[in-house]
Design a protein around this motif. Structure first.
Motif, mmCIF file in Angstrom:
data_model
loop_
_atom_site.group_PDB
_atom_site.id
_atom_site.type_symbol
_atom_site.label_atom_id
_atom_site.label_comp_id
_atom_site.label_asym_id
_atom_site.label_seq_id
_atom_site.Cartn_x
_atom_site.Cartn_y
_atom_site.Cartn_z
ATOM 1 N N ALA A 173 68.630 74.561 114.333
ATOM 2 C CA ALA A 173 67.388 75.963 114.306
ATOM 3 C C ALA A 173 67.516 77.129 113.871
ATOM 4 C CB ALA A 173 65.996 75.481 114.826
ATOM 5 N N SER A 174 66.964 77.826 113.113
ATOM 6 C CA SER A 174 66.467 79.890 113.713
ATOM 7 C C SER A 174 66.781 80.109 114.986
ATOM 8 C CB SER A 174 65.977 79.979 112.647
ATOM 9 O OG SER A 174 64.177 80.018 113.181
ATOM 10 N N ASP A 175 66.423 81.042 115.456
ATOM 11 C CA ASP A 175 66.006 81.646 116.251
ATOM 12 C C ASP A 175 64.994 82.167 116.665
ATOM 13 O OD1 ASP A 175 68.964 82.471 116.875
ATOM 14 O OD2 ASP A 175 69.124 84.390 115.862
ATOM 15 N N ALA A 176 63.710 82.219 115.730
ATOM 16 C CA ALA A 176 62.340 81.967 116.213
ATOM 17 C C ALA A 176 62.273 80.886 117.118
ATOM 18 C CB ALA A 176 61.623 82.210 115.185
ATOM 19 N N ALA A 177 63.064 79.580 116.523
ATOM 20 C CA ALA A 177 62.432 78.348 116.986
ATOM 21 C C ALA A 177 62.587 78.297 118.594
ATOM 22 C CB ALA A 177 63.799 77.271 116.391
ATOM 23 N N THR A 178 61.124 77.159 118.920
ATOM 24 C CA THR A 178 60.886 77.065 120.226
ATOM 25 C C THR A 178 61.516 75.462 121.106
ATOM 26 O OG1 THR A 178 58.438 76.257 120.013
ATOM 27 C CG2 THR A 178 59.324 78.555 120.540
ATOM 28 N N ALA A 179 61.524 74.641 119.689
ATOM 29 C CA ALA A 179 62.616 73.558 119.336
ATOM 30 C C ALA A 179 62.818 73.080 118.070
ATOM 31 C CB ALA A 179 61.297 72.711 120.415
ATOM 32 N N TRP A 180 63.830 72.068 118.247
ATOM 33 C CA TRP A 180 64.099 71.934 117.228
ATOM 34 C C TRP A 180 64.428 69.822 117.193
ATOM 35 C CZ3 TRP A 180 67.129 75.498 119.544
ATOM 36 C CH2 TRP A 180 68.347 74.012 119.482
ATOM 37 N N VAL A 181 64.611 69.161 116.010
ATOM 38 C CA VAL A 181 64.587 68.111 115.886
ATOM 39 C C VAL A 181 66.016 67.765 115.452
ATOM 40 C CG1 VAL A 181 64.295 65.844 115.386
ATOM 41 C CG2 VAL A 181 61.931 67.592 115.842
ATOM 42 N N SER A 182 67.651 67.052 116.157
ATOM 43 C CA SER A 182 68.071 66.802 114.657
ATOM 44 C C SER A 182 69.028 65.441 114.708
ATOM 45 C CB SER A 182 69.673 67.654 115.893
ATOM 46 O OG SER A 182 69.789 66.725 117.079
ATOM 47 N N SER A 183 69.115 64.953 113.597
ATOM 48 C CA SER A 183 69.194 63.706 112.773
ATOM 49 C C SER A 183 70.183 63.602 112.425
ATOM 50 C CB SER A 183 68.152 63.694 111.936
ATOM 51 O OG SER A 183 68.659 62.120 111.351
ATOM 52 N N PRO A 184 71.181 61.772 112.239
ATOM 53 C CA PRO A 184 72.389 62.338 112.458
ATOM 54 C C PRO A 184 72.491 61.482 110.508
ATOM 55 C CG PRO A 184 71.321 59.691 113.084
ATOM 56 C CD PRO A 184 70.047 61.461 112.825
ATOM 57 N N TRP A 185 73.872 61.720 109.718
ATOM 58 C CA TRP A 185 73.590 61.765 108.974
ATOM 59 C C TRP A 185 75.956 61.142 108.278
ATOM 60 C CZ3 TRP A 185 71.549 66.641 109.424
ATOM 61 C CH2 TRP A 185 72.891 67.842 108.628
ATOM 62 N N SER A 186 75.121 60.915 107.309
ATOM 63 C CA SER A 186 77.011 60.848 106.935
ATOM 64 C C SER A 186 77.607 61.657 105.591
ATOM 65 C CB SER A 186 77.235 59.391 106.626
ATOM 66 O OG SER A 186 78.540 59.120 106.501
ATOM 67 N N GLU A 187 79.003 62.442 106.269
ATOM 68 C CA GLU A 187 79.374 63.173 104.709
ATOM 69 C C GLU A 187 80.531 63.352 104.614
ATOM 70 O OE1 GLU A 187 78.393 67.647 104.553
ATOM 71 O OE2 GLU A 187 76.645 67.811 105.379
ATOM 72 N N ASN A 188 80.869 62.853 103.069
ATOM 73 C CA ASN A 188 82.284 61.980 103.139
ATOM 74 C C ASN A 188 82.530 61.180 104.115
ATOM 75 O OD1 ASN A 188 81.936 64.314 101.033
ATOM 76 N ND2 ASN A 188 82.605 65.859 102.372
ATOM 77 N N GLY A 189 82.107 60.382 104.399
ATOM 78 C CA GLY A 189 81.946 59.081 105.519
ATOM 79 C C GLY A 189 82.436 59.603 106.955
ATOM 80 N N VAL A 190 82.129 60.175 107.356
ATOM 81 C CA VAL A 190 82.151 61.046 108.902
ATOM 82 C C VAL A 190 80.564 61.186 109.099
ATOM 83 C CG1 VAL A 190 82.600 62.967 110.005
ATOM 84 C CG2 VAL A 190 84.321 62.071 107.609
ATOM 85 N N ALA A 191 80.125 60.767 110.564
ATOM 86 C CA ALA A 191 79.352 61.468 110.722
ATOM 87 C C ALA A 191 79.320 62.391 111.674
ATOM 88 C CB ALA A 191 78.875 59.848 112.483
#
Length: 192
Positions: free
Chosen positions: A165-183
């Motif tokens: 997230a940006s420097d101003a964020a106090t927290a963030w959520v990360s999520s998985p996805w696949s790009e070009n067959g790579v997780a």
């Protein structure tokens, strides 16, 4: 936990998103996008009325695909006052007519995202019923607690693999996805 129906939607989520995305100021494509789902997750509505899905898609209409994060809420009735957030309606093969919104304009979506931040709910798998998605993580850098009621939620509309997230964020959520067959994974929501 989320129940995923093996059925049809007419128009499809991709068709609704493809018509809606070019109207957004953060859209980076040209013309109508061609969308491919790369990943995401779901949240549950405790009342069982509102579906919530966080979809990471690639617009493959251009030579260099552009990645977007589109959080949606699905309702069996129109949400009064949320016309600006409406992507459209769709006929669901099991549930009937559904109103599909950009989740940011839905108060149930807002409440459940805050509950995710507070650790009160867990992310659900995007495509498998009654299954948690353990790869979705809430990141809280160097602080003990975040007051979720006063927290501003920002959707990261153009997520980047490995991005935080940006420097101003106090927290963030990360999520998985696949790009070009790579997780991969990256921040999709941030809180400040």
């Amino acid at each position: 936990m989320s129940e995923i129906f093996n059925t049809t939607m007419d128009p499809t989520k991709h068709q609704l998103m493809a018509a809606w995305l070019p109207q957004q100021d953060w859209f980076a494509g040209e013309g109508e996008p061609v969308l491919e789902t790369l990943g995401g997750f779901r949240l549950d509505d405790p009342a069982g009325e509102v579906g919530m899905e966080f979809i990471v898609v690639a617009d493959t209409a251009t030579e260099s695909p552009v990645i977007y994060h589109v959080p949606l809420s699905y309702r069996g009735q129109e949400l009064p006052g949320a016309e600006a957030s409406l992507l459209g309606t769709s006929e669901h093969g099991v549930l009937g007519k559904r109103w599909i919104y950009d989740g940011t304009g839905d108060p149930v979506w807002q409440a459940q995202v805050r509950a995710l931040l507070a650790g009160q709910v867990e992310a659900q798998h995007q495509n498998t019923s009654f299954t948690l998605e353990p790869l979705v993580k809430v990141q809280r850098p160097a602080q003990d607690g975040v007051e979720q009621a006063d927290t501003e939620i920002r959707v990261i509309r153009r997520p980047v693999a490995g991005g935080s997230a940006s420097d101003a964020a106090t927290a963030w959520v990360s999520s998985p996805w696949s790009e070009n067959g790579v997780a991969v994974d990256g921040a999709v929501l941030e809180f400040s």
